[in-house]
Design an enzyme around this catalytic site. Sequence first.
Site, PDB file in Angstrom:
ATOM      1  N   GLY A  49      -1.887   2.616  -9.275  1.00  0.00           N
ATOM      2  CA  GLY A  49      -1.789   3.738  -8.355  1.00  0.00           C
ATOM      3  C   GLY A  49      -0.620   3.542  -7.431  1.00  0.00           C
ATOM      4  O   GLY A  49      -0.356   2.421  -6.980  1.00  0.00           O
TER       5      GLY A  49
ATOM      6  N   GLY B 257       1.550   3.316   0.113  1.00  0.00           N
ATOM      7  CA  GLY B 257       0.926   2.109  -0.407  1.00  0.00           C
ATOM      8  C   GLY B 257       0.789   2.140  -1.913  1.00  0.00           C
ATOM      9  O   GLY B 257       0.910   3.181  -2.553  1.00  0.00           O
TER      10      GLY B 257
ATOM     11  N   LYS C  63      -4.880  -3.284  -2.793  1.00  0.00           N
ATOM     12  CA  LYS C  63      -4.111  -2.235  -2.116  1.00  0.00           C
ATOM     13  C   LYS C  63      -3.137  -2.906  -1.159  1.00  0.00           C
ATOM     14  O   LYS C  63      -3.505  -3.796  -0.398  1.00  0.00           O
ATOM     15  CB  LYS C  63      -5.046  -1.303  -1.343  1.00  0.00           C
ATOM     16  CG  LYS C  63      -6.057  -0.593  -2.218  1.00  0.00           C
ATOM     17  CD  LYS C  63      -6.985   0.301  -1.405  1.00  0.00           C
ATOM     18  CE  LYS C  63      -6.278   1.480  -0.822  1.00  0.00           C
ATOM     19  NZ  LYS C  63      -7.205   2.434  -0.175  1.00  0.00           N
TER      20      LYS C  63
ATOM     21  N   GLY D  97     -12.560   4.894 -12.769  1.00  0.00           N
ATOM     22  CA  GLY D  97     -11.629   5.715 -12.010  1.00  0.00           C
ATOM     23  C   GLY D  97     -12.315   6.533 -10.923  1.00  0.00           C
ATOM     24  O   GLY D  97     -13.467   6.278 -10.550  1.00  0.00           O
TER      25      GLY D  97
ATOM     26  N   ASP E  32     -11.946  11.692   5.329  1.00  0.00           N
ATOM     27  CA  ASP E  32     -11.353  12.268   4.117  1.00  0.00           C
ATOM     28  C   ASP E  32     -12.339  12.181   2.956  1.00  0.00           C
ATOM     29  O   ASP E  32     -12.037  11.585   1.923  1.00  0.00           O
ATOM     30  CB  ASP E  32     -10.054  11.551   3.786  1.00  0.00           C
ATOM     31  CG  ASP E  32      -9.227  12.306   2.744  1.00  0.00           C
ATOM     32  OD1 ASP E  32      -9.580  13.463   2.447  1.00  0.00           O
ATOM     33  OD2 ASP E  32      -8.260  11.741   2.227  1.00  0.00           O
TER      34      ASP E  32
END
Length: 777
Positions: free
Chosen positions: A498, A503, A522, A580, A629
């Site tokens: 990703g 990031g 991450k 995912g 979010d």
Amino acid sequence: MASILLVTLLLGIYPVLSGASLPESCSFNVSVPENAAPGTEVVDASCLSSLQKAKLPCVKTEGDPYGRFLLTKECALVVANPLDWSVRSEYTIKIRVGDRREVRSVSIQVTDVPGYPPVYNETCETPINPTESNIRYKCKVPKLGGPVRADRPQNPTQLVHVQSADVELIPQGCPVGKYGFLCDQDCICKNGARCHGFNGACKCQHGWQGVACDIPKPDIAATTTSSDSRAIYISANVTIQCRVYNIDVDTLSLRFPNASVITREGVKRLDIVFNAELHDNGPYTCQAIDKEGKVLSATIVLNVNCPPNRKGKLCDEACDCVQGTGCDRWTGCVCPPGFSARKTCDCNGGSCSHTDGKCACTAGWYGSDCRGPCPKGRYGWRCRRVCSCKNNATCHHVDGNCTCAPPWGGRDCDELRVTQAASLLEILVPLSSIILVVIVVLVVLYKTGCSGKKDDQEAEVLRELRRVEEDLAQSLQPGWLRRWEKKIRHLTPGDLIGQGKFGDVIQAQLRTPKGKIVVAAKTVRQEDAQSYRDFYREAAILVVVHEEKNHDVHKSNIVQLLGIITANEKYLLLEYCQKGDLLWVLHQFRCGEEDGQTAPDLLRRLLRYAVHVARALGELERLRIVHRDVAARNVLITVDDMAKLADFGLARDVYTADNYVSTSHKLLPLKWMTLESIETGEYTCQSDVWSFGVLLWEIATLGKDPCYGDKIHPNVPELAAILAQGIRLPRPPGCPEGLYGLMRACWRRNPAERPGPDALEKWLVAPYEIVEIETAL
């Protein structure tokens, strides 16, 4: 008579001429650390006064509204009160010396000092001792006895033959105005501020700020987000904030450059979010009227720049940049690594993709432009191979060959080679002594410096969190950063899974005492303050969740934290969810389905994920944490088909950027936001419930993009107007009435009327009764 006038004139201009020559060491542009003690000299008297025999005093005329500096009788400028970089970092002080014609201007730059001011941590708070005693702890020792002898009277205070004893320490606290282990240090807190018993940090009362809480907050302040005017451009979201302190507000209003006004009654903070345009340039004035009719105002000027890929005075010229490369309004394309202004790739010998310009590095190199050699201890393609060199040998980053340091040799530098002039004993004795000294030094440094550095970093993070999220900072237990820290050498990077603007997420292997495990790592890719702040916010939230009492990571519906790496590079190590994100899963189900049709069995299956997300929101609500979010793209599906809420703010554009409205350092999930969040910029657990309703809508439509009528991509004012009129997302085709009723309940205008996470879970656990949900509302 003429001679007298000439002498008088010369005497008058002599001081002025002599004042032009200053000592060579003088400088009126100085820097002072924010932890400078009162009495620290900033500018000495010889610099300020050019009249060596002048007896007239020096006087500050302006530039020091909070009285941070003082002029002595000798005309020296010194620190008078504690400085605070976060409150004010620059001072321009004008000083009149001697007669009124001689004025000096001193520019003072206050520098930020890491770890200062100390953080007030309520978790470690001690009680206040109302007495004047300086005893921090009271020791309670059980009575101890011994054999009674006839020839010696028993002394109850004498301990006889004691092998062990339990001692109870009862914290008594320090008296008011004192702190420290022995309560022997004086607090500097003022205006009713609470002084921390351990480090003397001040907890300010409302309306005060600064290290010592002796600087009043302004009655009214106007600010803009982003604060960097260069980052405000056309179509970007801009927040203008009006805020008042220390007054009883009747009305608070914001006046725009076009003379339109937004007014609120009885509020102390007003946030207006809108899409910036060139005609929005100009002054924005915040005005407050108190209960007595007094009017206060503050003004800020907005300067809107061109949007991405546009340039020119009117932003009417297109930048000829490939793949969405950044464009400066005046200079044109700002090329990323791997590109040049002529649209040619520069990958340092590696291959370049003709579609997106990404570099495929050769062995021994990595990075977006392939100019970074493999880090120490690694070599080969993608730096995946581990060097076998020993005894401080140098490993070549391409082929892994070892360059040995004497007296070592061999392929891996593990063979000790002795010359004829030196025996093995002659080498080993001094070598062993050196190794012993090095080990001792490393242990001392690790026990002192390393832990101290980590503590300072933790204090700095707490200070940043406290500025924006007080509840989150208070929930962190001391030492949290050190407890979760992992070593970078235990992480083996893998493929990139990703990539976003701020990031990256890579699949990696983490070496643990139980063996290697696959993780999703991450990392911050854009090195700026906002990215690091988001990194530590996400880390802090996950630490608070995982350190909650009785927290079970195997049953939790929040993504599992496995560690944090902050040395050199920064990584959040999370569990790897093989299936995912939920949005991708929904899109897979849509393939082969008739458009607009949702089978009841499939809907019941997918609502299991919604139940899991509701449980995750329940966990966050109990800890007073807001996600901000909640959406299908931020829900991950594990190999066991469990949904886990993820992405608390670091790289929320990793999965998709189409659903966000971009600002300079933030991405705003506009179509998932509640009306009060759009208007005020504040987020609550109730606003997360609103977003959960949009997530239900995504499930019912198998991952379609939310759309309000014909507004596919509304801007902030348009969506605010739509929601204010009571318009909501339409009922998806085939969606049961009860499920759509639950969505509408999440979208109620009044936050207090929306269902809580526990109620949402209760309504969703019985999918066969979903038609009857509407009657329960």
